[in-house]
Enzyme design. Structure first.
Site, mmCIF file in Angstrom:
data_model
loop_
_atom_site.group_PDB
_atom_site.id
_atom_site.type_symbol
_atom_site.label_atom_id
_atom_site.label_comp_id
_atom_site.label_asym_id
_atom_site.label_seq_id
_atom_site.Cartn_x
_atom_site.Cartn_y
_atom_site.Cartn_z
ATOM 1 N N THR A 131 0.799 -1.220 0.000
ATOM 2 C CA THR A 131 0.000 0.000 0.000
ATOM 3 C C THR A 131 0.836 1.277 0.000
ATOM 4 O OG1 THR A 131 -1.745 -1.151 1.158
ATOM 5 C CG2 THR A 131 -1.789 1.223 1.323
ATOM 6 N N SER A 168 0.648 -10.231 0.083
ATOM 7 C CA SER A 168 0.002 -11.545 0.172
ATOM 8 C C SER A 168 0.615 -12.511 -0.831
ATOM 9 C CB SER A 168 -1.499 -11.429 -0.087
ATOM 10 O OG SER A 168 -2.066 -10.644 0.923
ATOM 11 N N ASP A 179 0.626 -6.911 5.164
ATOM 12 C CA ASP A 179 -0.035 -8.192 5.433
ATOM 13 C C ASP A 179 0.929 -9.299 5.864
ATOM 14 O OD1 ASP A 179 -2.377 -6.943 4.844
ATOM 15 O OD2 ASP A 179 -2.654 -7.869 2.870
#
Ligand code: ASP
Length: 348
Positions: free
Chosen positions: A17, A63, A94
């Site tokens: 992000t 991920s 994550d």
């Protein structure tokens, strides 16, 4: 008078992000060209450091992280080790705790900071937490003591005003800016007006000046099995019987407890006798496995399960990948597993 050497940082961008901005047309989050990072964060110029950039291609949502990325990262750090004072890795949140744990084992004799950071909101958004995370991470990665040695020669995670030992962290919040915690180990630094390093919590080399050694052999034949009330023999057996499996992380209740039924203890015992490593890690966020207190723990210990003490599941996985990559003999793996190798367990 000799001019002081400029501090130097290698900023590595893997994805996540932090490196995104909103496409004005579609409003979707898309990665921005990392070469434009100084445009997004003009504050970087104010440091007066040499900051070089390395961007992964393709960029990945964390991920999708695999051990191959860890190998690429440690090779990159090794290649650039002598040219920089510290390394900052921008990574999706994550799986950041897995990656930081893995690098802590794969980098031996580390004497320079390797700081992972990321953000919950993209750096290109108004309320982003990414800018502060990035700027403080760089400052921490460049910090040296009076002797010119790194203040934090560890693999760590910096997030929302706190610096953590990487292999002690877990991502526990998918919403808050404060996304990580380190329930079993105190923070390495608190960041407010000043950066307050808690040097008593930081791991320093016993002897400085050793060459950085990297370990890129990993064995991923590990499964994680989480116990739950009602779990059946079939579920346990189907995991233990996976072909080629060498280790199972058994996520147990409380201080390392499991049902005492013969169906479970016999199955685990058979697995251990067959040469499987079964590692007992608690499902609790804080506290430690203790297989000597309750009957439910003692029964497990008798099966030959190895206690994981206060290790996180993320660090247990990384430690097993690493140790099994190093040793072919299960006895050696088990011997190292219970040792505190990189500050990942307390006191034993
Ligand atoms: N899904 C993103 C990732 O882990 C979330 C983040 O960066 O925070 O790559």
């Amino acid at each position: 008078m000799k001019a002081e050497k400029k501090r130097s940082i290698l900023l590595i961008y893997t994805g996540g992000t932090i490196g995104m901005k909103q496409d004005p047309d579609t409003l979707a989050l898309v990665p921005f060209n990392f070469n434009q990072i100084e445009q997004e964060v003009p504050e970087l110029k104010k440091f007066g450091y040499r900051i070089d950039f390395h961007s992964f291609d393709p960029l990945i949502d964390s991920s999708n992280v695999t051990p191959e990325l860890w190998v690429e990262l440690v090779r990159l750090i090794k290649k650039n080790y002598d040219s920089y004072d510290g390394f900052v890795i921008l990574h999706g949140t994550d799986t950041m705790s897995y990656s930081a744990s893995a690098l802590s084992f794969m980098l031996e004799n580390l004497e320079k900071p390797v700081v992972f950071t990321g953000s919950q909101l993209p750096i290109g958004m108004l309320r982003t937490d990414g800018k502060e995370n990035l700027i403080s991470s760089i400052e921490i990665a460049a910090a040296v003591d009076g002797k010119g040695r790194a203040v934090v020669p560890e693999v760590c995670i910096y997030f929302e005003n706190k610096l953590y030992r990487g292999n002690r962290t877990t991502k526990y919040n998918a919403e808050n800016f404060s996304a990580f915690h380190s329930a079993n180990y105190p923070v390495l630094a608190d960041v407010g007006i000043h950066i307050k390093f808690n040097t008593q919590n930081i791991l320093y080399p016993e002897v400085w000046g050793r060459e950085l050694e990297i370990h890129t052999e990993l064995d991923m034949n590990v499964a994680i099995l989480k116990l739950f009330p009602g779990i059946t023999a079939e579920v346990v057996r189907s995991v233990l019987d996976i072909e080629g499996l060498r280790a199972v992380i058994l996520e147990t209740f409380g201080s390392g407890n499991a049902p005492t039924g013969r169906w479970l203890t016999d199955t685990l015992k058979k697995g251990v006798e067959r040469g499987l490593i079964i590692m007992n890690v608690t499902q609790c966020q804080a506290g430690s496995v203790d297989m000597d207190t309750y009957e439910t723990g003692i029964a497990l210990k008798r099966t030959g399960v190895v206690g994981g003490y206060d290790i996180t599941t993320e660090a247990a996985l990384a430690k097993l990948f690493f140790l099994m990559g190093q040793y072919s003999d299960i006895k050696d793996v088990k011997e190292q597993l219970v040792k505190n190798l990189r500050g990942e367990i307390t006191g034993w």
